[in-house]
Design an enzyme around this catalytic site. Structure first.
Site, PDB file in Angstrom:
ATOM      1  N   ARG A   1     -50.877  49.214  22.482  1.00 23.12           N
ATOM      2  CA  ARG A   1     -51.406  48.900  21.161  1.00 23.12           C
ATOM      3  C   ARG A   1     -50.769  47.600  20.673  1.00 23.12           C
ATOM      4  O   ARG A   1     -49.555  47.426  20.763  1.00 23.12           O
ATOM      5  CB  ARG A   1     -51.148  50.056  20.188  1.00 23.12           C
ATOM      6  CG  ARG A   1     -51.855  51.328  20.656  1.00 23.12           C
ATOM      7  CD  ARG A   1     -51.655  52.503  19.756  1.00 23.12           C
ATOM      8  NE  ARG A   1     -52.205  53.707  20.384  1.00 23.12           N
ATOM      9  CZ  ARG A   1     -52.066  54.933  19.915  1.00 23.12           C
ATOM     10  NH1 ARG A   1     -51.394  55.137  18.791  1.00 23.12           N
ATOM     11  NH2 ARG A   1     -52.585  55.972  20.555  1.00 23.12           N
TER      12      ARG A   1
ATOM     13  N   HIS B   1     -55.751  67.080  26.374  1.00 22.61           N
ATOM     14  CA  HIS B   1     -57.030  67.346  25.707  1.00 22.61           C
ATOM     15  C   HIS B   1     -57.576  68.668  26.219  1.00 22.61           C
ATOM     16  O   HIS B   1     -57.711  68.866  27.427  1.00 22.61           O
ATOM     17  CB  HIS B   1     -57.995  66.191  25.953  1.00 22.61           C
ATOM     18  CG  HIS B   1     -57.505  64.916  25.348  1.00 22.61           C
ATOM     19  ND1 HIS B   1     -56.719  64.032  26.056  1.00 22.61           N
ATOM     20  CD2 HIS B   1     -57.610  64.416  24.094  1.00 22.61           C
ATOM     21  CE1 HIS B   1     -56.386  63.017  25.262  1.00 22.61           C
ATOM     22  NE2 HIS B   1     -56.917  63.226  24.075  1.00 22.61           N
TER      23      HIS B   1
ATOM     24  N   GLN C   1     -47.483  58.608  26.144  1.00 20.40           N
ATOM     25  CA  GLN C   1     -47.774  59.807  25.358  1.00 20.40           C
ATOM     26  C   GLN C   1     -47.776  61.039  26.254  1.00 20.40           C
ATOM     27  O   GLN C   1     -48.282  60.995  27.371  1.00 20.40           O
ATOM     28  CB  GLN C   1     -49.141  59.694  24.683  1.00 20.40           C
ATOM     29  CG  GLN C   1     -49.205  58.701  23.543  1.00 20.40           C
ATOM     30  CD  GLN C   1     -50.567  58.728  22.877  1.00 20.40           C
ATOM     31  OE1 GLN C   1     -51.582  58.684  23.543  1.00 20.40           O
ATOM     32  NE2 GLN C   1     -50.575  58.801  21.562  1.00 20.40           N
TER      33      GLN C   1
ATOM     34  N   LYS D   1     -56.138  66.318  11.666  1.00 22.95           N
ATOM     35  CA  LYS D   1     -55.034  66.637  12.566  1.00 22.95           C
ATOM     36  C   LYS D   1     -53.894  67.311  11.806  1.00 22.95           C
ATOM     37  O   LYS D   1     -53.784  67.196  10.591  1.00 22.95           O
ATOM     38  CB  LYS D   1     -54.521  65.375  13.253  1.00 22.95           C
ATOM     39  CG  LYS D   1     -54.109  64.261  12.288  1.00 22.95           C
ATOM     40  CD  LYS D   1     -53.621  63.026  13.036  1.00 22.95           C
ATOM     41  CE  LYS D   1     -53.206  61.932  12.055  1.00 22.95           C
ATOM     42  NZ  LYS D   1     -52.477  60.843  12.719  1.00 22.95           N
TER      43      LYS D   1
ATOM     44  N   CYS E   1     -57.887  59.806  25.594  1.00 20.84           N
ATOM     45  CA  CYS E   1     -58.954  60.793  25.474  1.00 20.84           C
ATOM     46  C   CYS E   1     -60.257  60.414  26.178  1.00 20.84           C
ATOM     47  O   CYS E   1     -60.874  61.278  26.834  1.00 20.84           O
ATOM     48  CB  CYS E   1     -59.195  61.172  24.017  1.00 20.84           C
ATOM     49  SG  CYS E   1     -59.085  59.856  22.814  1.00 20.84           S
TER      50      CYS E   1
ATOM     51  N   HIS F   1     -57.007  67.570  20.674  1.00 22.95           N
ATOM     52  CA  HIS F   1     -56.081  66.539  21.159  1.00 22.95           C
ATOM     53  C   HIS F   1     -54.680  66.988  20.748  1.00 22.95           C
ATOM     54  O   HIS F   1     -54.478  67.379  19.597  1.00 22.95           O
ATOM     55  CB  HIS F   1     -56.356  65.187  20.492  1.00 22.95           C
ATOM     56  CG  HIS F   1     -57.773  64.709  20.574  1.00 22.95           C
ATOM     57  ND1 HIS F   1     -58.127  63.525  21.189  1.00 22.95           N
ATOM     58  CD2 HIS F   1     -58.934  65.225  20.093  1.00 22.95           C
ATOM     59  CE1 HIS F   1     -59.425  63.332  21.082  1.00 22.95           C
ATOM     60  NE2 HIS F   1     -59.942  64.351  20.417  1.00 22.95           N
TER      61      HIS F   1
ATOM     62  N   ASP G   1     -49.749  63.427  26.480  1.00 22.07           N
ATOM     63  CA  ASP G   1     -51.082  63.640  25.938  1.00 22.07           C
ATOM     64  C   ASP G   1     -51.788  64.781  26.651  1.00 22.07           C
ATOM     65  O   ASP G   1     -51.646  64.960  27.862  1.00 22.07           O
ATOM     66  CB  ASP G   1     -51.896  62.354  26.108  1.00 22.07           C
ATOM     67  CG  ASP G   1     -52.798  62.082  24.930  1.00 22.07           C
ATOM     68  OD1 ASP G   1     -52.891  62.950  24.055  1.00 22.07           O
ATOM     69  OD2 ASP G   1     -53.405  60.999  24.892  1.00 22.07           O
TER      70      ASP G   1
END
Length: 608
Positions: free
Chosen positions: A330, A352, A348, A435, A301, A481, A350
């Site tokens: 991570r 946004h 991911q 979320k 993000c 997100h 991902d």
């Protein structure tokens, strides 16, 4: 006339196996059984010292400091002793004592771990639970009132694993004994059946057998390496979602794997997520002391925010939807790693979205619709929606109360407008916003989190994001997100187990394998494969020279959806003798028809 036994039920009643947190009764049973196990261990092994013994999803464990490793024979002896204790019908007695009295008793039995546990207990008085008159431990409960409430044929000890005291690798290594406990023997048998089925479906075993991915000690734990076949599956899933996103107005972006630590300080990740990030890379000791350096990204993000912020946007530009298959890192503890479902480097899907407040609800619902469409295409039907909100008592969340209330209410309103069933989970929100998580239940009734959608008023505020409103003023956008897959690694691990390695035709690494009866028919088989490949079909010829029966078994083991046998008759008639995993023997078909039917089935994401 002798009586006959009743016929077996065609559809026996389904045996429910709830998690501990879903059943107060099981919580008491499992917590008490863990104490019975600890008592049995200390009766049989007086040198063993107990540490902690909580309940977990489907059972319990207790950590012990014992000089000798526990063996399989030891587990059998411990279980036998547990049954004896249960049958003694020992009362489970709760006692309240002062901190000083608790310390005196612990020192009397010389158990230093309990002294550390006592120091961590903040509330007064201290509660102790006794099993009869001979054993006790510090505990907050809950428990059953008597061991007679435990069914000795509904418990089992499963395995021994290593664990560090307090999870710290620099502290004493302990032995953790895992067990399970249920209300009835039937539940225990069903639990064991599912565990056996899980072993058959284990994506780590099947992934190796099917040649999809590997792990290498030379690379490091939690860092999968994808083979050619595994990369095909990844690429297909990526392309599938990219096509869906393109239809819905997403822009693809690419961002680096590392960034200055200052970027994550501004986002709040460094302050709130640092324990899960890899250590900072600094040029020298002075830079390290000043916290100036680079870190591997744990999230995408902040990068997407930089792209949005690179130019001033009008309200006419919004919504802006940036999407990336971004690999993040991570620092998971080694004991928490598990095949593809818990790794240290993962990709991911991902995205946004930067939206005006007025666009928030419709864009949120569009994201939910995308996620449901993805699940439907993958035949993942058994899921529930969880609204993860913040815990008002916790200090781990950033941002103003007003922003949190707006974000949570926006999600609730969108869900109610769509009529979607959901449940709320306080304390499960991301540190910057609430979320909506999609919890999938697999073929073995295990739950996994897949897709997620988050509403965020906080990062736009922290990064001072703006757009020019219709009246010419500067206003803050809202961020959404979202990640329909969650991570490709976890999704593929789950799909392997859900499908038992038997991927649907469109996802299978090898879709068609031609099996020549002898080498004299290789030429024709290779010609057909070449035609298939020109049409985008992943086909290959078995050139092993094995007998036909062995070749069929090998193809079955490799979960190839379509097998085509090639002999003299097939060469003469330009046909193929088709055998599929979905429908069995289909007989002889012209090669042209086979190619067209396979091509159509792939396009429709159906079986041949």
């Amino acid at each position: 006339m002798p009586s006959s036994s009743p016929p077996p039920e065609e559809n026996p009643a389904k045996i429910d196996l709830p998690k501990t947190e879903d059943s107060d009764r099981l919580k008491r049973i499992r917590h008490t059984t863990s104490h019975v196990m600890a008592m049995a261990v200390q009766k049989l092994f007086p040198k063993a010292q107990v540490t902690i013994g909580p309940w977990i999803d489907y059972g319990f464990y207790y950590d012990f400091d014992h000089p000798e490793p526990f063996t399989e024979q030891d587990l059998k002896a411990i279980k036998k002793e547990m049954v004896k204790l249960i049958n003694k019908k020992l009362p489970v007695i709760r006692e309240e004592v002062s901190r000083e009295e608790a310390r005196r008793r612990i020192e009397a039995i010389q158990e230093p771990y309990k002294l550390e546990i006592l120091a961590d207990i903040k509330q007064e008085p201290i509660t102790i639970y006794h099993l009869g008159e001979d054993w006790w431990d510090l505990c907050a409960g809950p428990h059953v009132e008597n061991t007679a409430e435990l069914h000795p044929k509904a418990i089992d000890l499963e395995n021994v694993a290593g664990a560090y005291w307090r999870g710290d690798a620099n502290k004493q290594q302990l032995q953790r004994i895992y067990g399970t406990a249920w209300e009835t023997p039937e539940q225990l048998q069903e639990y064991k059946r599912r565990k056996q089925e899980a072993l058959k479906r284990d994506h780590r075993r099947l992934g190796k057998e099917l040649g999809l991915f590997i792990f290498s000690d030379a690379v490091g734990p939690g860092l999968p390496l994808w083979t050619g076949k595994g990369t095909i599956v990844r690429s297909l899933l990526e392309n599938f979602l990219k096509e869906e996103q393109l239809k819905r107005g997403y822009q693809g972006v690419v961002t680096p794997h590392i960034a200055r630590v200052d970027l994550f300080k501004r986002s709040g990740h460094w302050q709130n997520y640092r324990e899960d990030m890899f250590p900072m890379m600094a040029e020298d000791e002075q830079a390290a002391a000043a916290e100036q350096g680079f870190v591997l990204k744990p999230m995408n993000c902040p990068f997407h925010i930089q792209i949005y912020q690179s130019e001033l946007h009008s309200y006419r530009d919004l919504p802006i939807r940036l999407a990336e298959f971004g690999t993040v890192y991570r620092y998971e503890q080694s004991g928490e790693l598990g095949g593809l479902t818990r790794v240290r480097g993962f990709t991911q899907d991902d995205s946004h979205l930067f939206v005006t407040p007025e666009q928030l609800e419709s864009e949120f619902l569009n994201v939910v619709d995308l996620i449901l469409s993805v699940f439907n295409s993958l035949h993942l039907q058994n899921f529930k929606a969880r609204l993860s909100t913040r815990d008002p008592e916790s200090d781990k969340y950033i941002g103003a109360d007003e922003a949190w209330e707006k974000a949570e209410n926006a999600i609730r309103h969108a869900l109610q407008a769509q009529g979607m069933d959901y449940f709320e989970a306080p304390g499960e929100a991301a540190f910057y916003g609430p979320k909506l998580d999609f919890i999938f239940r697999d073929a073995l009734e295990r739950e996994w989190q897949l897709g997620t959608v988050q509403v965020d008023y906080n990062l736009p505020e922290r990064f001072e994001l703006e757009y020019v409103a219709e009246d010419g003023t500067r206003r803050r956008p809202v961020m959404i997100h979202r990640a329909p897959f969650g991570s490709l690694e976890r999704l593929i691990g789950i799909l392997i187990e859900e499908y038992a390695g038997d991927f649907p035709l469109w996802l299978a690494p090898v879709q068609v394998r031609l099996l020549p009866v002898s080498d004299q028919f290789l030429g024709y088989a290779e010609q057909v494969v070449a035609r298939m490949r020109q049409r985008g079909i992943r086909a290959e010829v078995d050139t092993s020279g094995e007998r036909l029966g062995k070749s069929i078994r090998n193809a079955e083991k490799q979960k190839v959806p379509v097998m085509a046998i090639v002999g003299a008759k097939e060469v003469e008639s330009e046909s193929l003798s088709i055998r599929t995993r979905a429908s069995g023997e289909l007989g002889s078909m012209s090669a042209k028809d086979v190619i067209e039917k396979v091509e159509g089935a792939i396009a429709d994401r159906t079986n041949f």
